[in-house]
Design a protein around this motif. Sequence first.
Motif, short mmCIF file in Angstrom:
data_model
loop_
_atom_site.label_atom_id
_atom_site.label_comp_id
_atom_site.label_asym_id
_atom_site.label_seq_id
_atom_site.Cartn_x
_atom_site.Cartn_y
_atom_site.Cartn_z
N ALA A 105 -11.50 27.58 -115.39
CA ALA A 105 -11.46 26.15 -115.63
C ALA A 105 -12.38 25.81 -116.80
O ALA A 105 -13.31 26.57 -117.11
CB ALA A 105 -11.90 25.40 -114.37
N PRO A 106 -12.15 24.68 -117.45
CA PRO A 106 -12.99 24.29 -118.59
C PRO A 106 -14.46 24.24 -118.21
O PRO A 106 -14.83 23.63 -117.19
CB PRO A 106 -12.46 22.89 -118.94
N GLY A 107 -15.29 24.90 -119.00
CA GLY A 107 -16.72 24.88 -118.76
C GLY A 107 -17.20 25.76 -117.62
O GLY A 107 -18.38 25.75 -117.28
N LYS A 108 -16.30 26.53 -117.05
CA LYS A 108 -16.67 27.39 -115.92
C LYS A 108 -16.36 28.84 -116.22
O LYS A 108 -15.60 29.16 -117.12
CB LYS A 108 -15.94 26.95 -114.65
N GLU A 109 -16.96 29.72 -115.42
CA GLU A 109 -16.69 31.13 -115.58
C GLU A 109 -15.33 31.47 -114.94
O GLU A 109 -14.85 30.77 -114.06
CB GLU A 109 -17.80 31.96 -114.93
N ARG A 110 -14.78 32.58 -115.41
CA ARG A 110 -13.52 33.04 -114.82
C ARG A 110 -13.78 33.49 -113.39
O ARG A 110 -14.77 34.18 -113.11
CB ARG A 110 -12.95 34.18 -115.67
N GLU A 111 -12.87 33.12 -112.48
CA GLU A 111 -13.07 33.45 -111.08
C GLU A 111 -11.85 34.13 -110.48
O GLU A 111 -10.72 33.93 -110.93
CB GLU A 111 -13.39 32.17 -110.28
N PHE A 112 -12.09 34.89 -109.45
CA PHE A 112 -11.05 35.61 -108.74
C PHE A 112 -10.16 34.66 -107.97
O PHE A 112 -10.63 33.69 -107.38
CB PHE A 112 -11.71 36.60 -107.78
N VAL A 113 -8.84 34.95 -107.98
CA VAL A 113 -7.88 34.16 -107.21
C VAL A 113 -7.21 35.02 -106.14
O VAL A 113 -7.21 34.67 -104.96
CB VAL A 113 -6.81 33.54 -108.13
N THR A 165 -3.36 42.12 -99.36
CA THR A 165 -3.56 41.22 -100.50
C THR A 165 -4.77 40.36 -100.17
O THR A 165 -4.91 39.87 -99.06
CB THR A 165 -2.32 40.34 -100.73
N TYR A 166 -5.64 40.22 -101.14
CA TYR A 166 -6.87 39.46 -100.94
C TYR A 166 -6.79 38.14 -101.71
O TYR A 166 -6.26 38.09 -102.81
CB TYR A 166 -8.08 40.27 -101.39
N TYR A 167 -7.35 37.11 -101.11
CA TYR A 167 -7.34 35.78 -101.72
C TYR A 167 -8.74 35.19 -101.72
O TYR A 167 -9.54 35.43 -100.81
CB TYR A 167 -6.42 34.84 -100.96
N ALA A 168 -9.02 34.39 -102.74
CA ALA A 168 -10.25 33.61 -102.73
C ALA A 168 -10.13 32.56 -101.62
O ALA A 168 -9.03 32.07 -101.33
CB ALA A 168 -10.44 32.92 -104.07
N ASP A 169 -11.25 32.22 -101.03
CA ASP A 169 -11.23 31.22 -99.95
C ASP A 169 -10.63 29.90 -100.41
O ASP A 169 -9.98 29.20 -99.64
CB ASP A 169 -12.65 30.99 -99.43
N SER A 170 -10.85 29.57 -101.67
CA SER A 170 -10.40 28.27 -102.19
C SER A 170 -8.88 28.16 -102.28
O SER A 170 -8.34 27.05 -102.37
CB SER A 170 -11.01 28.03 -103.57
N VAL A 171 -8.17 29.29 -102.24
CA VAL A 171 -6.70 29.24 -102.37
C VAL A 171 -6.00 29.79 -101.14
O VAL A 171 -4.76 29.71 -101.05
CB VAL A 171 -6.22 30.01 -103.62
N LYS A 172 -6.75 30.33 -100.21
CA LYS A 172 -6.16 30.93 -99.02
C LYS A 172 -5.33 29.91 -98.25
O LYS A 172 -5.77 28.78 -98.02
CB LYS A 172 -7.28 31.49 -98.13
N GLY A 173 -4.11 30.30 -97.91
CA GLY A 173 -3.21 29.40 -97.19
C GLY A 173 -2.35 28.55 -98.10
O GLY A 173 -1.39 27.92 -97.65
N VAL A 203 4.59 40.69 -111.07
CA VAL A 203 3.90 40.09 -109.94
C VAL A 203 3.97 38.59 -110.10
O VAL A 203 4.10 38.07 -111.21
CB VAL A 203 2.42 40.55 -109.83
N HIS A 204 3.91 37.91 -108.98
CA HIS A 204 4.03 36.46 -108.98
C HIS A 204 2.89 35.83 -108.21
O HIS A 204 2.30 36.47 -107.32
CB HIS A 204 5.36 36.04 -108.36
N LEU A 205 2.61 34.61 -108.54
CA LEU A 205 1.63 33.83 -107.78
C LEU A 205 2.28 32.49 -107.45
O LEU A 205 2.44 31.64 -108.34
CB LEU A 205 0.34 33.63 -108.57
N GLN A 206 2.69 32.34 -106.21
CA GLN A 206 3.26 31.08 -105.75
C GLN A 206 2.12 30.17 -105.34
O GLN A 206 1.34 30.51 -104.45
CB GLN A 206 4.20 31.32 -104.57
N MET A 207 2.06 29.01 -105.99
CA MET A 207 0.95 28.08 -105.75
C MET A 207 1.51 26.80 -105.16
O MET A 207 2.28 26.10 -105.82
CB MET A 207 0.21 27.80 -107.06
N ASN A 208 1.15 26.51 -103.94
CA ASN A 208 1.60 25.30 -103.25
C ASN A 208 0.43 24.38 -102.98
O ASN A 208 -0.74 24.79 -103.05
CB ASN A 208 2.28 25.68 -101.93
#
Length: 123
Positions: free
Chosen positions: A39-47, A57-65, A78-83
């Motif tokens: 994100a702008p102004g932030k470090e790259r983070e794991f998703v 498959t492992y997920y960051a807590d912020s996107v889990k579910g 590979v795909h990332l479905q984001m709901n």
Amino acid sequence: QVQLVESGGGLVQAGGSLRLSCAVSGRTSSYVMGWFRQAPGKEREFVAATSWSGGSTYYADSVKGRFTMSKDSGKNMVHLQMNSLKSEDTAVYYCATKRAWTIPTIESEYDYWGQGTQVTVSS
């Protein structure tokens, strides 16, 4: 040499969905695949991350579910479905890979990166 090309980013309203894709060229056996975001102004983070050979498959807590990572071995994608997207999901999303037997969640562990695709969630 492995090359990664992301696609599928765009502008979406909060609560909406997007599906990101990452096309992988080169050998993928014994490789793990990861999604990261910055994100702008932030470090790259794991998703999210998984391996081509199967397993968890492992997920960051912020996107889990809300986010689901999947593989299409036949197409080397590979795909990332984001709901249920939120404004805080706004970032450049990167696909990454490395040859490994374990699945790292740290950015510095990955060897190859795509160019990124922008996801913007409007509130």
